[in-house]
Scaffold this active site. Structure first.
Site: not given
Length: 452
Positions: A330, A360, A383-384
């Site tokens: 991303r 993987h 991370n959130y």
């Protein structure tokens, strides 16, 4: 003499069966009218007048170009009427080139040739020979010279047999148009004002009409249906694929390749089937792109291999890296030299140092990984917290065991190891082993519930 361009883009496009204005339908992920705008800019147009009508607000929202002069055609009464309402915007000492917003593949070379062919005080006219000229205005000649154009609805049987047809694209001097355009009449089968009638006016004045033809008839094909749009999309893509092949890029099947932006390639680049390129993509020497990949605004360095079904967006991939299959990189990610990202791995806004491996089933987001890091299968950077994103920092030579959860913000320092199945919530010192999991408990003689 300066050059002004008029782009006719007022048509509704009923046969497209769409609420979107026809000229906003896309070829190679770009509105047709934007293709036309880009082409006329490339030939050095001093001003561009865009005639709009149906869906004008949508058109102005999508084509946010401050250099355009927008002219509204409230009623669509023909091409001549469109030019009549544009006439007050012309200067007497300029050339006027008229093109169409739904003819997207017109080339810079063809327009340059057309302008160069316009005789002094005459008209440059773009025509094309068609095996099936049905629906097009026929070119009438006298002693080999263009004398007029007769529209399909008004043509006699003899005129219908003519193969040379009008594309509607022409160039003339503004001071001549200021005389011819007001004299147009709508006394014809359609009750419209045809710009083509100026050809006969010019001929009667003894002016020369010079006809030029494009290299390919595809250049001047317009779009009225989705089928025609799809056909032009394929023609565009095959042209781009041919250019790449001739430049040395190996496309496994040029009929199964989509370029929807700009692609720059080094030598010995290989691209398998069903690859889609969007935005600006740069591929270094020896790069191999597997089947079904999507590359968007990315740089891929020499000898990197992107395996099948991978998506890379807004990121850079280092030399000799291997990505995929089924990997997603991303935006704002940097993968350095010899990085390996395997199947079903997602990398988001992260940096992976030289030689780092993530084989993987992992998610790495908002993270910085050093060199030679090993990420075990099933590792997740958490991370959130529902409101904010937090960063994970992993040093060089770190080994992350399988099925670890790294609760950001957290730092795992150089040489550290985390045990498989650990939840890491506090920083790990250099060369330490971190284990964060519940102690295993065995219950002897356990019997599973049985179905009744």
């Amino acid at each position: 003499m300066s050059l002004s361009v008029v782009i006719l883009a007022a048509g509704k496009g009923t046969r497209m069966c769409s609420e979107l204005p026809k000229v906003l339908h896309k070829i190679a992920d770009k509105p047709m009218v934007q293709h036309v705008i880009d082409t006329v800019k490339s030939i050095g147009a001093d001003s561009i007048h865009l005639i709009y009508g149906h869906g004008g607000q949508q058109l102005q929202e999508k084509i946010s170009d401050g250099s355009l002069n927008w002219i509204k055609q409230a009623e669509q009464l023909g091409t001549g009427h469109a030019m009549q309402i544009a006439l007050p915007h012309f200067k007497n000492d300029e050339k006027i080139l008229m093109v169409y917003g739904d003819v997207p593949l017109l080339s810079e070379k063809t327009l340059t040739d057309l302008i160069a062919a316009q005789p002094p005080g005459g008209i440059g006219l773009l025509t094309v020979e068609l095996d099936n000229p049905t629906g097009y205005g026929r070119i009438e000649r006298m002693n080999g010279e263009v004398a007029g154009i007769v529209e399909q609805k008004d043509a006699t049987v003899a005129q219908l047999s003519i193969k040379e047809v009008n594309t509607g694209i022409l160039v003339a001097d503004a001071n001549d148009l200021s005389r011819w355009l007001p004299a147009l009449s709508n006394e014809n089968a359609a009750g419209e004002y045809y710009i083509t009638d100026i050809i006969k006016m010019a001929h009667l004045e003894g002016r020369i009409i010079s006809a030029v033809q494009p290299e390919s008839a595809t250049e001047v094909e317009g779009v009225n249906t989705r089928l025609q749009l799809a056909n032009l999309e394929r023609a565009y893509q095959l042209k781009k694929a041919t250019e790449l092949l001739l430049s040395g890029v190996m496309l496994r099947d040029p009929n199964r390749f989509d370029l929807r932006g700009t692609l720059t390639c080094g030598v010995d680049v290989e691209i398998d089937i069903n690859v889609i390129i969007q935005g600006n993509v740069n591929l270094g020497n020896g790069v191999v792109i597997g089947a079904n990949c999507i590359l968007i605004d990315c740089d891929i360095a020499e000898n990197a291999v992107i395996q099948a079904n991978s998506i890379i967006e807004g990121s850079s991939i280092g030399a000799r890296a291997t990505i995929g299959p089924f990997a997603r990189i991303r935006p704002q990610s940097v993968l350095k030299e010899e990085v390996h990202v395997g199947n079903f791995v997602e990398i988001k806004k992260s940096t992976l140092g030289n030689g780092t491996k993530c084989g993987h089933l992992s998610y790495i987001g908002d993270s910085t990984l050093g060199q030679r890091v090993n990420i075990g299968a099933g590792t997740i950077t958490c991370n959130y917290d529902g409101v904010n994103k937090f960063h994970t920092h992993i040093g060089d030579d770190v080994f992350i065991g399988s099925d670890c959860q790294l609760i950001a913000p957290v730092t795992i320092n150089n040489g550290a190891t985390t045990g498989a199945g650990s939840t890491i919530m506090i920083d790990v010192p250099e060369n330490a082993l971190a284990i964060g999991r519940a102690k295993q408990r065995n219950i002897n003689n356990w019997k599973r519930p049985t179905k009744k």
